[in-house]
Design a protein around this motif. Sequence first.
Motif, PDB file in Angstrom:
ATOM      1  N   GLN A  26       0.702  -1.072   0.366  1.00 28.37           N
ATOM      2  CA  GLN A  26      -0.090  -0.131  -0.008  1.00 28.37           C
ATOM      3  C   GLN A  26       1.180   1.462  -0.606  1.00 28.37           C
ATOM      4  N   HIS A  31      -3.959   2.534   0.181  1.00 25.24           N
ATOM      5  CA  HIS A  31      -4.524   1.423  -1.146  1.00 25.24           C
ATOM      6  C   HIS A  31      -3.337   0.990  -2.099  1.00 25.24           C
ATOM      7  N   ARG A  75     -10.800  -0.943 -10.278  1.00 23.46           N
ATOM      8  CA  ARG A  75     -10.842  -0.515  -8.555  1.00 23.46           C
ATOM      9  C   ARG A  75      -9.621  -0.918  -7.792  1.00 23.46           C
ATOM     10  N   GLN A  76      -9.615  -0.452  -6.308  1.00 22.20           N
ATOM     11  CA  GLN A  76      -8.951  -0.023  -5.735  1.00 22.20           C
ATOM     12  C   GLN A  76      -7.958  -1.463  -5.143  1.00 22.20           C
ATOM     13  N   THR A  78      -6.937  -3.081  -1.486  1.00 26.54           N
ATOM     14  CA  THR A  78      -6.623  -2.684   0.306  1.00 26.54           C
ATOM     15  C   THR A  78      -5.657  -4.251   0.566  1.00 26.54           C
ATOM     16  N   SER A 105      -9.534 -10.111  -7.331  1.00 32.34           N
ATOM     17  CA  SER A 105      -9.806 -10.141  -5.903  1.00 32.34           C
ATOM     18  C   SER A 105     -11.385 -10.795  -5.485  1.00 32.34           C
TER      19      SER A 105
END
Length: 148
Positions: A26, A31, A75-76, A78, A105
Amino acid sequence: MITPAKPPELSAHPIVITLPVQWGDQDSFGHVNNVVYFRWMESARIEYFRQTGVGSTSNQGVGPILASIKCDFRRQLTYPDTLLVSASIASIGRTSMKMAHLVYSTANKAVAAEGDSVLVMFDYTNQRPLLIADDIRARIDTFEGRRA
């Protein structure tokens, strides 16, 4: 680590590796930093070459070299998350091949990024591109399920 099931979005890709999002991936915005996506795609690309033997001539000074790479971020991501990163040869030219990647993800149950890379078969000794040999094409086509 338990390997998650392969989602339908990745079904056309013969290589899917599982990678964790690391805390250190990150950036200061909280992110995953954009550079990390390229490392993930590299890991899938290397696994593809390992399983197909495409890079096995590297001890003879011949092998693929990365000519270009791009990534479209959807999309981010994390920490924590577990990712499925795929690789598939989409097309083969005379001296180059295009590889497609997806970063999926499992936390979001969605594709987080799509990438493309162009690889050139390269003679490292003479510093020039080479024609992709018929046996390499056949190995890739078989691995991709395009030939029986």
